[in-house]
Enzyme design. Structure first.
Site, PDB file in Angstrom:
ATOM      1  N   GLY A  11       0.831  -1.204   0.000  1.00 46.12           N
ATOM      2  CA  GLY A  11       0.000   0.000   0.000  1.00 46.12           C
ATOM      3  C   GLY A  11       0.864   1.251   0.000  1.00 46.12           C
ATOM      4  O   GLY A  11       2.064   1.185   0.271  1.00 46.12           O
ATOM      5  N   ILE A  12       0.264   2.411  -0.284  1.00 48.11           N
ATOM      6  CA  ILE A  12       1.088   3.620  -0.384  1.00 48.11           C
ATOM      7  C   ILE A  12       1.469   4.178   0.980  1.00 48.11           C
ATOM      8  O   ILE A  12       2.120   5.205   1.079  1.00 48.11           O
ATOM      9  CB  ILE A  12       0.448   4.751  -1.245  1.00 48.11           C
ATOM     10  CG1 ILE A  12      -0.929   5.144  -0.738  1.00 48.11           C
ATOM     11  CG2 ILE A  12       0.421   4.374  -2.707  1.00 48.11           C
ATOM     12  CD1 ILE A  12      -1.452   6.410  -1.424  1.00 48.11           C
ATOM     13  N   HIS A  13       1.076   3.525   2.052  1.00 46.75           N
ATOM     14  CA  HIS A  13       1.555   3.947   3.367  1.00 46.75           C
ATOM     15  C   HIS A  13       2.545   2.939   3.919  1.00 46.75           C
ATOM     16  O   HIS A  13       2.871   2.954   5.092  1.00 46.75           O
ATOM     17  CB  HIS A  13       0.391   4.087   4.341  1.00 46.75           C
ATOM     18  CG  HIS A  13      -0.700   4.935   3.787  1.00 46.75           C
ATOM     19  ND1 HIS A  13      -1.828   4.408   3.230  1.00 46.75           N
ATOM     20  CD2 HIS A  13      -0.796   6.271   3.681  1.00 46.75           C
ATOM     21  CE1 HIS A  13      -2.600   5.410   2.810  1.00 46.75           C
ATOM     22  NE2 HIS A  13      -1.995   6.541   3.058  1.00 46.75           N
ATOM     23  N   GLY A  14       2.966   1.993   3.076  1.00 47.71           N
ATOM     24  CA  GLY A  14       3.880   0.976   3.557  1.00 47.71           C
ATOM     25  C   GLY A  14       3.158  -0.176   4.227  1.00 47.71           C
ATOM     26  O   GLY A  14       3.773  -0.987   4.910  1.00 47.71           O
ATOM     27  N   GLU A  15       1.833  -0.265   4.029  1.00 44.40           N
ATOM     28  CA  GLU A  15       1.146  -1.441   4.542  1.00 44.40           C
ATOM     29  C   GLU A  15       1.687  -2.641   3.784  1.00 44.40           C
ATOM     30  O   GLU A  15       1.940  -2.556   2.586  1.00 44.40           O
ATOM     31  CB  GLU A  15      -0.363  -1.359   4.308  1.00 44.40           C
ATOM     32  CG  GLU A  15      -1.029  -0.121   4.857  1.00 44.40           C
ATOM     33  CD  GLU A  15      -1.174   0.956   3.786  1.00 44.40           C
ATOM     34  OE1 GLU A  15      -0.276   1.076   2.927  1.00 44.40           O
ATOM     35  OE2 GLU A  15      -2.182   1.680   3.826  1.00 44.40           O
TER      36      GLU A  15
END
Lengths: 333, 200
Positions: free
Chosen positions: A217-221
């Site tokens: 994901g774009i939050h580093g998920e």
């Protein structure tokens, strides 16, 4: 991690100060200065298009405020949705009396705050509708596509919403066409190295040397598959295989392609990826319209890339070609 | 009795606790999320602790001030849900100078229901709501602050332990249902740690 900042707590506000100082067509407004809006104001009679989201993804979200794109955008803290007051302020800034489309990524905080904002604005007579960006194919199975998160492909929804609103369509049509555009965008990302939230002591994730993570994901998920580093062509194939296995029901023969850097990956490498993407799509008989290659949706210094396919139909292709202008993206007929 | 002063003391304690908890919660969130839970809560609780509730004589107004402080400081899901809970408690106590400790259980149950409605998660999904649900139930019939603290702490810890080995069913973490087994939900962990700080 070394960062060019003054104080972690000033990260968002000082970056926004710089953004509007550099680009006078944008202004900072709203109760807490957490709205970016078009300096010329909302155009009377035009449907407003508003977005919002956490910070740390520039040019997304607020960088796309401009002609033929967004009218206003609320800005949260790093990786946190915008607060309810900023959402109210952004909707008001975008309102030209013809209603406002709220177009933002499918994340819990963003959804709750925009929902509360619209409940409050109902009393003031501002009509709003919602389209959620849901292009990240790694974030839910196709049967649960409505649960997917919004990532880089939301840019295409911005373009379509902005274009049809500029043409003077009413709120219901702007909403319907934008929802159709969103349903025809597919994105997958790959991370090579993490980013670090200002003020946090450690990066948001760690990847062993020589490993990459697909579907991040774009939050580093975390992503879905962690694997060994591989040559760019092989990686492009792997990503395209996933994207082409997940086509919208009525996909035609034309696509727009966005090969996007997550921040640290240089444009050179994006072109190496795109070269292979182009070859593959040629083989598949898909014609590429208006390709975009660059850092459009980032996660600060995260290394990696995402590939988005926007499956066009005649109307969407026409809207994609309409003029648009903001500091990070312009389209000329 | 629960008065505005009780809330003032509670936010001060929570604020102190965050000095240690901030990085711990960031790390817990980074396992399956984006690693900002601690920083977000530190900012939200800092905003609440900065309020002066000492002159406030309406408990509902005090809860409402805390809700506004939360909303002003974040748009994250957990922070927004906290504000939703505080707004629910503000409505329940509006116009009254205090509440009995025995009122706390139904107030928390109403707050839980408001959060379920706003957030769209369900009980059993492994979120902060499961911790709150356990505490609301455990406080049923409790009449003193000492008993409330002890019961709440035990219930929040028990919920954390029960759910640790269950999969997460909502949000991004549901995609890694298997990876979420054996790992605390960061919101639930934050809730248990803050309850422990308030009960100490």
């Amino acid at each position: 991690m070394k960062k060019l900042i003054n104080r972690p707590g000033d990260y968002v506000d000082q970056a926004l100060d710089g953004l509007v100082a550099a680009h006078p067509a944008m202004i900072r407004t709203g109760t807490a200065g957490r709205v970016i809006a078009r300096a010329e104001g909302a155009r009377k009679g035009k449907v407003g298009v508003v977005s919002g989201g956490g910070f740390g993804h520039l040019p997304l979200f607020c960088g796309y405020v401009g002609q033929g794109l967004l009218d206003a955008c609320s800005v949260g803290n790093v990786f946190e949705g915008p607060n309810v007051q900023s959402c109210i302020d952004a909707i008001k800034a975008a309102d030209g009396g013809a209603g406002v489309l709220k177009l933002f990524g499918n994340y819990g905080g963003d959804r709750m705050n925009f929902e509360m904002a619209s409940e409050m604005l109902d009393f003031e007579g501002i009509e709003t509708t919602t389209v959620l960006g849901t292009d990240d194919i790694a974030s839910a199975a196709p049967e649960e596509a409505q649960k997917r998160r919004g990532v880089a492909g939301i840019l295409y929804a911005y373009k379509i919403a902005g274009a049809i609103a500029e043409r003077g369509a009413a709120l219901a049509e702007v909403t319907e066409v934008t929802a159709r555009a969103n349903a025809r965008v597919r994105t997958i990302g790959v991370a090579l190295a993490p980013c670090q939230v200002p003020g946090a002591e450690r990066p948001t994730f760690t990847l062993p040397e020589g490993e990459i993570e697909l579907g991040m994901g774009i939050h580093g998920e975390p992503g879905i598959w962690r694997t060994q580093m591989m040559p760019a062509d092989q990686l492009a194939d792997e990503m395209l295989n996933r994207l082409l296995a997940d086509l919208p029901a009525d996909a035609g023969g034309k696509v727009s392609v966005l090969v996007n850097s997550l921040g640290a990956t240089p444009v050179e490498e994006l072109f190496i990826l795109y070269r292979r993407v182009r070859e593959r799509l040629d083989q598949e008989g898909l014609q590429i319209v208006q390709p975009m290659i660059g850092p459009y949706v980032t996660s600060m210094e995260m290394a990696g890339a995402s590939i988005s396919l926007f499956h066009l139909d005649e109307q969407l292709e026409d809207l994609l070609r309409d003029p648009a202008d903001c500091p990070f993206w312009s389209v000329r007929r | 009795m629960i008065t505005p002063q009780t809330l003032q003391d509670a936010t001060a304690r929570a604020h102190d606790a965050m000095a240690v908890l901030e990085q711990e919660l960031n790390q817990a969130d980074a396992v399956l999320g984006d690693g900002d839970t601690g920083g977000m809560l530190a900012r939200v609780i800092g905003g609440m602790a900065a309020l002066d509730l000492s002159q406030e004589d309406d408990l509902g107004a005090a809860f409402a001030a805390l809700a506004r402080a939360a909303l002003a400081n974040t748009g994250s899901s957990l922070g927004t849900l906290m504000a939703t809970a505080l707004t629910s408690m503000a409505k329940a106590t509006k116009g009254t100078p205090s509440a009995e400790w025995s009122d706390l259980s139904p107030m928390l149950a109403d707050a839980r229901d408001a959060m379920l409605k706003r957030g769209g998660a369900s009980l059993g999904d492994k979120t902060v709501l499961d911790g709150l649900d356990a505490v609301a139930t455990a406080l049923n019939g409790v009449e003193t602050p000492a008993a409330a603290g002890a019961q709440a702490r035990a219930a929040a810890d028990q919920a954390l332990a029960t759910f640790r080995d269950l999969p997460c069913k909502v949000g991004r973490a549901r995609m890694f249902a298997d990876k979420s087994i054996g790992i605390d939900d960061p919101g639930m962990l934050a809730f248990a740690k803050l309850v422990a700080a308030l009960a100490a």
